[in-house]
Enzyme design. Sequence first.
Site, PDB file in Angstrom:
ATOM      1  N   GLU A 115       0.858  -1.198   0.000  1.00  0.00           N
ATOM      2  CA  GLU A 115       0.000   0.000   0.000  1.00  0.00           C
ATOM      3  C   GLU A 115       0.888   1.240   0.000  1.00  0.00           C
ATOM      4  O   GLU A 115       1.976   1.200   0.544  1.00  0.00           O
ATOM      5  CB  GLU A 115      -0.840   0.056   1.296  1.00  0.00           C
ATOM      6  CG  GLU A 115      -1.674  -1.157   1.559  1.00  0.00           C
ATOM      7  CD  GLU A 115      -2.118  -1.244   3.032  1.00  0.00           C
ATOM      8  OE1 GLU A 115      -1.995  -0.252   3.769  1.00  0.00           O
ATOM      9  OE2 GLU A 115      -2.576  -2.326   3.420  1.00  0.00           O
ATOM     10  N   LYS A 117       2.438   4.501   1.402  1.00  0.00           N
ATOM     11  CA  LYS A 117       2.592   4.982   2.769  1.00  0.00           C
ATOM     12  C   LYS A 117       2.207   6.448   2.787  1.00  0.00           C
ATOM     13  O   LYS A 117       2.916   7.294   2.247  1.00  0.00           O
ATOM     14  CB  LYS A 117       4.027   4.802   3.270  1.00  0.00           C
ATOM     15  CG  LYS A 117       4.204   5.229   4.708  1.00  0.00           C
ATOM     16  CD  LYS A 117       5.584   4.837   5.218  1.00  0.00           C
ATOM     17  CE  LYS A 117       5.751   5.125   6.692  1.00  0.00           C
ATOM     18  NZ  LYS A 117       5.571   6.528   7.040  1.00  0.00           N
ATOM     19  N   ASP A 119       1.555  10.133   4.050  1.00  0.00           N
ATOM     20  CA  ASP A 119       2.240  11.004   4.991  1.00  0.00           C
ATOM     21  C   ASP A 119       1.212  11.880   5.685  1.00  0.00           C
ATOM     22  O   ASP A 119       0.879  12.957   5.236  1.00  0.00           O
ATOM     23  CB  ASP A 119       3.269  11.854   4.252  1.00  0.00           C
ATOM     24  CG  ASP A 119       4.420  12.197   5.146  1.00  0.00           C
ATOM     25  OD1 ASP A 119       4.441  11.721   6.301  1.00  0.00           O
ATOM     26  OD2 ASP A 119       5.307  12.947   4.707  1.00  0.00           O
ATOM     27  N   TYR A 229      -6.341   1.403   7.267  1.00  0.00           N
ATOM     28  CA  TYR A 229      -5.473   0.335   6.768  1.00  0.00           C
ATOM     29  C   TYR A 229      -5.104  -0.717   7.808  1.00  0.00           C
ATOM     30  O   TYR A 229      -4.308  -1.608   7.530  1.00  0.00           O
ATOM     31  CB  TYR A 229      -4.200   0.912   6.162  1.00  0.00           C
ATOM     32  CG  TYR A 229      -3.499   1.935   7.041  1.00  0.00           C
ATOM     33  CD1 TYR A 229      -2.978   1.566   8.279  1.00  0.00           C
ATOM     34  CD2 TYR A 229      -3.368   3.257   6.630  1.00  0.00           C
ATOM     35  CE1 TYR A 229      -2.338   2.494   9.087  1.00  0.00           C
ATOM     36  CE2 TYR A 229      -2.728   4.197   7.438  1.00  0.00           C
ATOM     37  CZ  TYR A 229      -2.222   3.810   8.666  1.00  0.00           C
ATOM     38  OH  TYR A 229      -1.602   4.720   9.457  1.00  0.00           O
ATOM     39  N   LYS A 317      10.920   3.230   1.619  1.00  0.00           N
ATOM     40  CA  LYS A 317      10.798   4.677   1.433  1.00  0.00           C
ATOM     41  C   LYS A 317      11.147   5.107   0.003  1.00  0.00           C
ATOM     42  O   LYS A 317      11.980   4.492  -0.660  1.00  0.00           O
ATOM     43  CB  LYS A 317      11.729   5.412   2.420  1.00  0.00           C
ATOM     44  CG  LYS A 317      11.408   5.164   3.884  1.00  0.00           C
ATOM     45  CD  LYS A 317      10.026   5.610   4.279  1.00  0.00           C
ATOM     46  CE  LYS A 317       9.928   7.050   4.744  1.00  0.00           C
ATOM     47  NZ  LYS A 317      10.633   7.438   5.935  1.00  0.00           N
ATOM     48  N   CYS A 411      13.494  49.571   0.885  1.00  0.00           N
ATOM     49  CA  CYS A 411      12.564  48.635   0.258  1.00  0.00           C
ATOM     50  C   CYS A 411      12.821  48.566  -1.245  1.00  0.00           C
ATOM     51  O   CYS A 411      12.867  49.609  -1.909  1.00  0.00           O
ATOM     52  CB  CYS A 411      11.136  49.075   0.525  1.00  0.00           C
ATOM     53  SG  CYS A 411       9.924  48.194  -0.443  1.00  0.00           S
ATOM     54  N   CYS A 414       9.682  50.395  -3.115  1.00  0.00           N
ATOM     55  CA  CYS A 414       9.335  51.811  -3.003  1.00  0.00           C
ATOM     56  C   CYS A 414      10.504  52.669  -2.552  1.00  0.00           C
ATOM     57  O   CYS A 414      10.400  53.895  -2.538  1.00  0.00           O
ATOM     58  CB  CYS A 414       8.162  52.009  -2.055  1.00  0.00           C
ATOM     59  SG  CYS A 414       8.575  51.724  -0.324  1.00  0.00           S
ATOM     60  N   CYS A 429       9.017  46.664   5.329  1.00  0.00           N
ATOM     61  CA  CYS A 429       8.886  47.992   4.758  1.00  0.00           C
ATOM     62  C   CYS A 429       7.733  48.643   5.510  1.00  0.00           C
ATOM     63  O   CYS A 429       6.641  48.094   5.587  1.00  0.00           O
ATOM     64  CB  CYS A 429       8.556  47.889   3.267  1.00  0.00           C
ATOM     65  SG  CYS A 429       7.966  49.434   2.582  1.00  0.00           S
ATOM     66  N   CYS A 434       3.378  51.528   0.039  1.00  0.00           N
ATOM     67  CA  CYS A 434       4.381  50.911  -0.827  1.00  0.00           C
ATOM     68  C   CYS A 434       3.661  50.114  -1.910  1.00  0.00           C
ATOM     69  O   CYS A 434       2.775  49.317  -1.607  1.00  0.00           O
ATOM     70  CB  CYS A 434       5.270  49.989   0.005  1.00  0.00           C
ATOM     71  SG  CYS A 434       6.260  48.862  -0.990  1.00  0.00           S
TER      72      CYS A 434
HETATM   73  S1  IVH Z   1       0.425   0.066   8.789  1.00  0.00           S
HETATM   74  C1  IVH Z   1       2.301  -1.630  12.628  1.00  0.00           C
HETATM   75  N1  IVH Z   1      -0.126   1.194   6.519  1.00  0.00           N
HETATM   76  O1  IVH Z   1       3.320   4.949   8.880  1.00  0.00           O
HETATM   77  C2  IVH Z   1       2.127  -0.901  11.375  1.00  0.00           C
HETATM   78  N2  IVH Z   1       0.962   2.495   8.200  1.00  0.00           N
HETATM   79  O2  IVH Z   1       5.917   4.652  10.264  1.00  0.00           O
HETATM   80  C3  IVH Z   1       0.850  -0.193  11.349  1.00  0.00           C
HETATM   81  N3  IVH Z   1       1.350   4.820   7.563  1.00  0.00           N
HETATM   82  O3  IVH Z   1       2.292   5.108  12.220  1.00  0.00           O
HETATM   83  C4  IVH Z   1       0.821   0.809  10.304  1.00  0.00           C
HETATM   84  N4  IVH Z   1       0.469   4.681   5.555  1.00  0.00           N
HETATM   85  O4  IVH Z   1       1.063   6.536  10.484  1.00  0.00           O
HETATM   86  C5  IVH Z   1       0.426   1.359   7.733  1.00  0.00           C
HETATM   87  N5  IVH Z   1      -0.716   2.089   4.454  1.00  0.00           N
HETATM   88  C6  IVH Z   1      -0.169   2.242   5.676  1.00  0.00           C
HETATM   89  C7  IVH Z   1       0.366   3.468   6.124  1.00  0.00           C
HETATM   90  C8  IVH Z   1       0.929   3.550   7.388  1.00  0.00           C
HETATM   91  C9  IVH Z   1       1.058   5.480   6.446  1.00  0.00           C
HETATM   92  C10 IVH Z   1       2.035   5.441   8.714  1.00  0.00           C
HETATM   93  C11 IVH Z   1       1.348   5.239  10.023  1.00  0.00           C
HETATM   94  C12 IVH Z   1       2.368   4.608  10.920  1.00  0.00           C
HETATM   95  C13 IVH Z   1       3.617   5.019  10.258  1.00  0.00           C
HETATM   96  C14 IVH Z   1       4.715   4.079  10.600  1.00  0.00           C
END
Ligand code: IVH
Length: 668
Positions: A115, A117, A119, A229, A317, A411, A414, A429, A434
């Site tokens: 999946e 990840k 942010d 998730y 990552k 500035c 102006c 300024c 201005c």
């Molecule tokens: S599973 C034990 N799935 O990543 C693992 N985490 O660095 C449970 N996160 O705290 C998390 N997308 O905030 C999982 N598809 C995803 C995710 C995800 C983002 C974040 C989550 C977690 C952090 C871990």
Amino acid sequence: MSAPREVREWVEKLREEIRRYDYYYYVLNQPLISDAEYDRLFRELQELEARYPELVTPDSPTQRVGAPPAEEFAPVEHAIPMLSLQNCFNDEELEEWDERVRRLLGGEPVEYVCEPKLDGLSVELVYVDGVFTVGSTRGDGRVGEDVTRNLRTIKQVPLRLFPIEGRVPRLLEARGEVYMEKEAFRRLNAERERAGEPLFANPRNAAAGSLRQLDPNVTASRPLKIFFYALGRAEGIEIRNQVELLTTLPKLGLPVNPLWKLCKTLDEVKAFYRELLAMRHALPYEADGMVVKVNDFAQREVLGEVSRAPRWAIAYKFPAEEATTRVLDIVVQVGRTGALTPVAILEPVEVSGATVSRATLHNEDEIRRKDIRIGDWVVVRRAGEVIPEVVKSIPERRTGQEREFQMPTRCPACGGPVVRPPGEVAYRCENLSCPARLKESLRHFASRRAMDIEGLGEKLVDKLVESGLVRKLSDIYRLTKEDLVRLERMGEKSAQNLLEQIERSKGAGLARLIFALGIRYVGEHLAEVLAEHFPSLEALSRAGYDELIQIPEIGPRIAQSLVNFFQNEENHRLIQELKELGVRTEAERPRAGPLSGKTFVFTGALTAFTREEARRLVEALGGRVASGVSRKVDYVVVGADPGEKLRKAQELGIPILTEEEFRRLVGR
Ligand code: IVH
């Protein structure tokens, strides 16, 4: 008066319908009915609940907002700790992880689910007998903060789960990520910039800052979304693997990111990673990697965890979005508040798919701290899709030709003096007229969420200021058609349209007007709070520090900023002039009504009232009247001999009302 049985049943039925429409709209992205029809049902429910308060339940769709601010967040213990993830950065590290997994499982076949990840901010939502009861942030993994009331304001969060085969789980702890889409983040920051509020560094911070608000009404105004998730405890429902989880949650009404894949081999995992990486920038949200999870829950048990991270999952990552290039020059930009921001002009460089040629250096202190000189080689980063920034200089590559940057003492726009107020990082300024400041102020004043003057965009603002037609904000209400047509590329027709828009903006209302003035720290929400507290702009301008500080949400910093603004002679005169020029500076009461948030447009001749009467009727019920048809319009009222607006409304699918229907709507 207690509610008759038929009413009780009808209310429950309305709620069920609304929940279903919410689900299709917010979770599946497939609206089943028109907004107008939805609003009608919603209002009907609200009215019935107002009449029979004993029927109100916490899981009613009407109960998302309206809670007062909290003092602090209560701690919530997670029954099962919320773990973090181990990371890997290349295929070799991924292979090592995979080998360990297979070894610990004694060579059994393994399947992985991958999946994106996200942010954002991870949260846990507890559903007891299908009803959302407590929601919390991850915190330190063991104890988080109670953000139940804030989570309730997220439209995608069901307040009650849908039954599967007639049943809901006794207990379900659903875990997921609260996030903000990139586009929404950009819009929020643009708005904050105009309001002189501090910007969020990236969508993650914006999501976290929005969710961790003591006032849920602020959270409600922020465009947050959520994907689920993972699970904590689950009772009365059997889920044996991640695929079942990801297919079951949506049936219960919990949104899941559809971009997941079941992989039978590590090669498939790697291929999916490359796929996600390639589409990374096209995704509407920010993803910083891919999570690889063992599909089978029984196998997860066997694998267990080490140092607060499961052995059964890993975050692969994405590479950092950095590149090196040279600083060709450092220039200074003047913002609306007069703040001078140094900006690095860069030799154009590709940073993960986008060309970067400018990057903010924030302020003088930052330049000193990072020791960045003109001619330096530097590392630039696209931090969270925002304005790129210079991370650091590379002093090893200096030739001796580099020059230190000096903040100008005048500035650049102006030529006026600049000062650095004690305790502040920015030079300013001080010249209120201005041209650079005036342009920014005008743009903010005319912007959609402020006075909403359509057609008064960037270029026109430049021309108006440069031609000398506008020397202060109030001058836009003095513009004539003759003035405008003299401007380059402005025809009769566009001049006329602009003047109509300017005229219309006079009735924008007190909250918008306060926001439009661009007082430091006063964003849209605070402007609304102030407009509710004071009957007019004059009353607000006379309020002293002590009176302001009494208002919840107004702290010392904001109170002082308001006092400073209104004490300034020129601002004082500005308010006087706006009023004299016909800008409405009083609060319109009643502020809320059955037509709150609804925008009407009239076309053709009405028989029972004049346009002005019709406008007053709409406004008295909390609605608004616009002059032109756009997607923002909710109803177009059609009289005899309608014009072009009718066709446009039909084209956009905007509900059309006859005069008769309009009269019924406003109760005439
Ligand atoms: S599973 C034990 N799935 O990543 C693992 N985490 O660095 C449970 N996160 O705290 C998390 N997308 O905030 C999982 N598809 C995803 C995710 C995800 C983002 C974040 C989550 C977690 C952090 C871990």
